[in-house]
Scaffold this active site. Structure first.
Site, PDB file in Angstrom:
ATOM      1  N   ILE A   1       0.832  -1.378  -0.023  1.00 40.37           N
ATOM      2  CA  ILE A   1      -0.159  -0.262   0.301  1.00 40.37           C
ATOM      3  C   ILE A   1       1.179   1.226  -0.135  1.00 40.37           C
ATOM      4  CG2 ILE A   1      -1.561   1.427   1.618  1.00 40.37           C
ATOM      5  CD1 ILE A   1      -2.788  -1.466   2.407  1.00 40.37           C
TER       6      ILE A   1
ATOM      7  N   GLY B   1       8.785  -5.335   2.125  1.00 36.97           N
ATOM      8  CA  GLY B   1       8.035  -4.484   1.058  1.00 36.97           C
ATOM      9  C   GLY B   1       9.522  -5.188   0.194  1.00 36.97           C
TER      10      GLY B   1
ATOM     11  N   ALA C   1       4.529  -1.632   9.336  1.00 34.17           N
ATOM     12  CA  ALA C   1       3.813  -2.306  10.484  1.00 34.17           C
ATOM     13  C   ALA C   1       4.283  -4.200  10.398  1.00 34.17           C
ATOM     14  CB  ALA C   1       2.553  -2.461  10.371  1.00 34.17           C
TER      15      ALA C   1
ATOM     16  N   TYR D   1      -1.864  -8.194  16.993  1.00 31.64           N
ATOM     17  CA  TYR D   1      -2.350  -7.692  16.151  1.00 31.64           C
ATOM     18  C   TYR D   1      -2.780  -6.477  16.367  1.00 31.64           C
ATOM     19  CZ  TYR D   1      -2.640  -5.914  11.655  1.00 31.64           C
ATOM     20  OH  TYR D   1      -3.316  -5.260   9.766  1.00 31.64           O
TER      21      TYR D   1
ATOM     22  N   ARG E   1      -8.698 -21.393  10.034  1.00 32.65           N
ATOM     23  CA  ARG E   1      -8.256 -21.096   9.972  1.00 32.65           C
ATOM     24  C   ARG E   1      -8.643 -21.016  11.353  1.00 32.65           C
ATOM     25  NH1 ARG E   1      -5.245 -17.476   6.211  1.00 32.65           N
ATOM     26  NH2 ARG E   1      -3.797 -18.452   5.615  1.00 32.65           N
TER      27      ARG E   1
END
Ligand code: UD2
Length: 312
Positions: free
Chosen positions: A12, A36, A77, A145, A271
């Site tokens: 993003i 990234g 993050a 998180y 999950r």
């Protein structure tokens, strides 16, 4: 105008950097490249890139002092819920403390600032039944998180109100589009689906595919972030989503149609801790002038065309 984008080499972040550069903003990126890549940033020749960890307080303070940013977009993050469960203390440093330390430095040094934007997640809503999720719906953050994202939101807003800082938060729903890294099993499902369709790999579907998500194309996300900046929004939280609920089965069918390929699917158990249904109410964002330009079919078509183009 000068902007700092932490996590600017991520999926993003890199799209945001390109948008800011296109708008004539002078951009500085801080990214440790843990997820990234500098190659994600198309406008990389026009931006200053520091390969650094946002937890490096000395580095961050010197940078803030030197550059006196107008805008700070905090996207750095550890974006994986699973990772936060594996190493809660380490991810807390990145997902919470780094943000708080930055704000605290801005406050104590009285640095000038036009906007501080913190990026949170739909994870804060947890599994509560109320749908669609409004910004003021009850929250139920279930993982380190989600807890870090929610706690940080609260700090960011409180700093705004208590110390008169121009802060704002966004909650991303399921963002997809070019540049999303499919390398981990917890990567965005659409990056994994793309990889499977492109390279003829088997896709593992967790559950029966009836789970729903609100998938939003990256260009709509960037439109939303830019609107929040130009409209000078502050002291609020905004959902960033499409406002449309799709089942995973429906997404797979649409993508098969768009790609003209058939997916090989391996069914696995759902999950644990999985959210069954997720969809956002986006009226607050619409109030700023936002409109979704990218239906699922249109977004997937653009995404797939890009992948095909790169491969040729
Ligand atoms: C999203 C966020 C996550 C967190 C969470 C909060 C992304 C990439 N992740 O997780 O960071 O904010 O929301 O609720 O946006 N799936 C498969 N096969 C795969 C991968 C995924 O079946 O190989 C399923 C998965 O079980 C889920 C759906 O696809 O039902 C979407 O998975 P995801 O990992 O893209 O996103 P989500 O909503 O679990």
């Amino acid at each position: 105008m000068k902007a700092l984008v932490t996590g600017g080499a991520g999926f993003i972040g890199s799209h945001l950097v390109d948008k800011l550069v296109e708008q004539g903003v002078d951009v500085v990126v801080v990214d440790d490249l843990s997820m990234g890549s500098v190659d994600n940033i198309k406008s990389r020749d026009s931006v200053t890139i520091h390969i650094e960890d946002v937890c490096n307080e000395k580095f961050m303070q010197e940078l803030l002092q030197k550059e006196k940013f107008d805008y700070i977009y905090f996207l750095a993050a550890v974006a994986s819920v699973a990772d936060s469960i594996e190493r809660p203390s380490e991810t807390h440093e990145i997902n919470h403390s780094a943000v708080l330390n930055t704000l605290e430095y801005i406050r104590t040094e009285k640095l000038p600032l036009k906007q501080f934007l913190f990026t949170s997640s739909a994870a804060v809503y947890g599994n509560l039944p109320e749908l669609p999720k409004k910004e003021n719906s009850r929250v139920d953050p279930l993982s380190p998180y989600a807890i870090d994202k929610y706690a940080t939101e609260r700090y960011v807003l409180a700093y705004g109100e208590l110390y008169d800082l121009p802060t704002v938060c966004v909650r991303f729903f399921n963002v997809y589009g070019p540049g999303q890294n499919p390398s981990s099993p917890y990567s965005g499902v659409l990056s994994i689906l793309t990889d499977c369709l492109e390279n003829d790999k088997t896709f593992t579907l967790y559950g029966d595919g009836s789970q729903t998500r609100d998938f939003v194309y990256i260009e709509d996300v960037i439109q939303a972030l830019w609107l929040i900046t130009v409209q000078n929004a502050r002291h609020q939280v905004f959902n960033i989503a499409n406002g449309y609920e799709s089942t995973l089965n429906n997404i797979i069918q649409t993508y098969e149609k768009v790609a003209g390929r058939k997916l090989t699917i391996d069914f696995a158990k759902g999950r644990t801790g999985e959210v069954e249904r997720s969809v956002a109410n986006i009226s607050r964002l619409i109030g700023l002038g936002y409109s979704t330009n990218w239906s699922m079919e249109r977004g997937l078509t653009k995404y797939w065309e890009g992948v095909q183009h790169e491969a040729s």
